[in-house]
Design a protein around this motif. Sequence first.
Motif, PDB file in Angstrom:
ATOM      1  N   ALA A 201      11.314  38.707  71.450  1.00 47.16           N
ATOM      2  CA  ALA A 201      10.284  39.142  70.592  1.00 47.16           C
ATOM      3  C   ALA A 201      10.462  39.889  69.373  1.00 47.16           C
ATOM      4  N   LEU A 202      11.207  40.790  69.051  1.00 49.53           N
ATOM      5  CA  LEU A 202      11.925  41.469  67.851  1.00 49.53           C
ATOM      6  C   LEU A 202      12.464  40.475  66.977  1.00 49.53           C
ATOM      7  N   LEU A 203      13.441  39.868  67.775  1.00 49.61           N
ATOM      8  CA  LEU A 203      14.293  38.927  66.853  1.00 49.61           C
ATOM      9  C   LEU A 203      13.540  37.888  66.106  1.00 49.61           C
ATOM     10  N   LEU A 204      12.481  37.449  66.794  1.00 46.44           N
ATOM     11  CA  LEU A 204      11.474  36.378  65.956  1.00 46.44           C
ATOM     12  C   LEU A 204      10.828  37.057  64.876  1.00 46.44           C
ATOM     13  N   PHE A 205      10.181  38.472  64.980  1.00 45.38           N
ATOM     14  CA  PHE A 205       9.698  39.152  64.119  1.00 45.38           C
ATOM     15  C   PHE A 205      10.518  39.338  62.935  1.00 45.38           C
ATOM     16  N   THR A 206      11.774  39.905  63.290  1.00 46.20           N
ATOM     17  CA  THR A 206      12.831  40.289  61.989  1.00 46.20           C
ATOM     18  C   THR A 206      13.151  38.846  61.521  1.00 46.20           C
ATOM     19  N   GLY A 207      13.122  37.814  61.975  1.00 46.09           N
ATOM     20  CA  GLY A 207      13.661  36.472  61.511  1.00 46.09           C
ATOM     21  C   GLY A 207      12.438  36.156  60.444  1.00 46.09           C
ATOM     22  N   PHE A 208      11.239  36.395  60.767  1.00 43.32           N
ATOM     23  CA  PHE A 208       9.949  36.151  59.862  1.00 43.32           C
ATOM     24  C   PHE A 208      10.043  37.210  58.599  1.00 43.32           C
ATOM     25  N   LEU A 209      10.525  38.491  58.999  1.00 44.30           N
ATOM     26  CA  LEU A 209      10.494  39.522  57.993  1.00 44.30           C
ATOM     27  C   LEU A 209      11.749  39.103  56.933  1.00 44.30           C
ATOM     28  N   GLY A 210      12.904  38.534  57.792  1.00 49.17           N
ATOM     29  CA  GLY A 210      14.042  38.513  56.695  1.00 49.17           C
ATOM     30  C   GLY A 210      13.757  37.429  55.571  1.00 49.17           C
ATOM     31  N   SER A 211      12.869  36.345  56.274  1.00 51.22           N
ATOM     32  CA  SER A 211      12.402  35.136  55.403  1.00 51.22           C
ATOM     33  C   SER A 211      11.512  35.713  54.125  1.00 51.22           C
ATOM     34  N   TRP A 212      10.655  36.460  54.685  1.00 49.88           N
ATOM     35  CA  TRP A 212       9.962  37.261  53.616  1.00 49.88           C
ATOM     36  C   TRP A 212      10.521  37.833  52.543  1.00 49.88           C
ATOM     37  N   VAL A 213      11.758  38.732  53.022  1.00 51.39           N
ATOM     38  CA  VAL A 213      12.252  39.513  52.061  1.00 51.39           C
ATOM     39  C   VAL A 213      13.209  38.759  51.079  1.00 51.39           C
ATOM     40  N   PHE A 214      13.503  37.579  51.688  1.00 54.53           N
ATOM     41  CA  PHE A 214      14.235  36.740  50.644  1.00 54.53           C
ATOM     42  C   PHE A 214      13.386  36.356  49.435  1.00 54.53           C
ATOM     43  N   THR A 215      12.041  36.439  49.537  1.00 53.35           N
ATOM     44  CA  THR A 215      11.169  36.043  48.179  1.00 53.35           C
ATOM     45  C   THR A 215      10.771  37.000  47.445  1.00 53.35           C
ATOM     46  N   ARG A 216      11.020  38.237  48.043  1.00 52.45           N
ATOM     47  CA  ARG A 216      10.764  39.497  47.102  1.00 52.45           C
ATOM     48  C   ARG A 216      11.799  40.336  47.018  1.00 52.45           C
ATOM     49  N   ASP A 217      11.932  41.157  45.848  1.00 46.28           N
ATOM     50  CA  ASP A 217      12.753  42.135  45.547  1.00 46.28           C
ATOM     51  C   ASP A 217      12.164  43.530  45.718  1.00 46.28           C
ATOM     52  N   SER A 218      11.772  43.727  47.289  1.00 50.92           N
ATOM     53  CA  SER A 218      11.299  45.020  47.371  1.00 50.92           C
ATOM     54  C   SER A 218      12.243  45.995  48.440  1.00 50.92           C
ATOM     55  N   THR A 219      12.554  46.979  47.804  1.00 53.53           N
ATOM     56  CA  THR A 219      13.754  48.105  48.585  1.00 53.53           C
ATOM     57  C   THR A 219      12.901  48.596  49.784  1.00 53.53           C
ATOM     58  N   CYS A 220      11.352  48.641  49.921  1.00 52.62           N
ATOM     59  CA  CYS A 220      10.753  49.085  50.833  1.00 52.62           C
ATOM     60  C   CYS A 220      10.851  48.296  52.097  1.00 52.62           C
ATOM     61  N   LEU A 221      10.568  46.818  51.756  1.00 47.10           N
ATOM     62  CA  LEU A 221      10.800  45.836  52.754  1.00 47.10           C
ATOM     63  C   LEU A 221      12.119  45.684  53.487  1.00 47.10           C
ATOM     64  N   GLN A 222      13.141  45.764  52.480  1.00 49.33           N
ATOM     65  CA  GLN A 222      14.490  45.734  52.701  1.00 49.33           C
ATOM     66  C   GLN A 222      14.936  46.820  53.772  1.00 49.33           C
ATOM     67  N   GLY A 223      14.449  48.121  53.391  1.00 50.84           N
ATOM     68  CA  GLY A 223      14.547  49.194  54.459  1.00 50.84           C
ATOM     69  C   GLY A 223      13.986  48.948  55.454  1.00 50.84           C
ATOM     70  N   LEU A 224      12.791  48.641  55.583  1.00 51.93           N
ATOM     71  CA  LEU A 224      12.154  48.153  56.884  1.00 51.93           C
ATOM     72  C   LEU A 224      13.014  46.991  57.752  1.00 51.93           C
ATOM     73  N   PHE A 225      13.401  46.141  57.115  1.00 53.77           N
ATOM     74  CA  PHE A 225      14.218  45.236  57.667  1.00 53.77           C
ATOM     75  C   PHE A 225      15.549  45.749  58.203  1.00 53.77           C
ATOM     76  N   VAL A 226      16.289  46.689  57.687  1.00 55.42           N
ATOM     77  CA  VAL A 226      17.543  47.249  57.983  1.00 55.42           C
ATOM     78  C   VAL A 226      16.988  48.056  59.531  1.00 55.42           C
ATOM     79  N   TYR A 227      15.791  48.877  59.372  1.00 52.22           N
ATOM     80  CA  TYR A 227      15.637  49.493  60.397  1.00 52.22           C
ATOM     81  C   TYR A 227      15.194  48.655  61.790  1.00 52.22           C
ATOM     82  N   LEU A 228      14.686  47.469  61.571  1.00 51.23           N
ATOM     83  CA  LEU A 228      14.260  46.786  62.540  1.00 51.23           C
ATOM     84  C   LEU A 228      15.572  46.200  63.307  1.00 51.23           C
ATOM     85  N   LEU A 229      16.683  45.702  62.448  1.00 53.07           N
ATOM     86  CA  LEU A 229      18.025  45.079  62.749  1.00 53.07           C
ATOM     87  C   LEU A 229      18.551  46.217  63.694  1.00 53.07           C
TER      88      LEU A 229
END
Length: 247
Positions: free
Chosen positions: A62-90
């Motif tokens: 379940a977490l892999l599916l969510f991080t996959g979605f978040l990673g695709s979203w991070v691709f479209t944005r240059d948000s350090t906050c989203l990137q930090g959340l993505f690293v935390y979830l990884l």
Amino acid sequence: MTDRRRNILKTLLLCLSQFQWLVGMIVGLAGLYLWVMFRRSSLFFSSSSYMLPVYFTLATGALLLFTGFLGSWVFTRDSTCLQGLFVYLLVMVFCLGSTASALVVHQSINLDTEVHPLSGVFQNYTGSSQDPNSRAVDILQESMECCGVQNYTDWLDTSWFIHSGGYALPLSCCNTTFTNCTGTVFLPDQFYQTACHQKIRTVFRFILLDIIVVMFASVFLEQVILLVITTQLMREPQDQHYQSLRD
């Protein structure tokens, strides 16, 4: 040069995030299949600890599916906050995957002792379709194409066989290739020749080891690569847009 490097990193992030969707589905389906198999065969295990790797595997999927979605979203944005959340979830996925893998290894090693109650369940067989114990034995023999604990002769020592006249085995022992099988002990070639104890060990160990392979080969390696790419993106300077000043 920096923009080109950044675009390459973002493209890799998008591709790996979409691949993570696939990995998450595989891990989730493996955990779901393992859950169904364990629940169906719960009477044949000595404790409920066998469900722990199942829960951790489902949570990882379940977490892999969510991080996959978040990673695709991070691709479209240059948000350090989203990137930090993505690293935390990884990191969370890595921890969950490590725990699930450790539990799977432990479960596969102790599989022989976990299926120890198998003989007792067969001894309590009554032949009634209303009896959960008997229904579980019939489902086990039919779905795994096995007969008896070690072989079909185990049925000759059960109380059900003696009280039923000592003539026939349960029909769930019949090999489906013999359409005229009546369960008679005088035609043992018509029974499944594989032992149920051996079949349970083989099937569950195969499933458990498959999960280990997916966890180590796909999840761990991919998480490390994603962590490296995301941290590099966070270190890369973002695009600066300059505007000319006019008097």
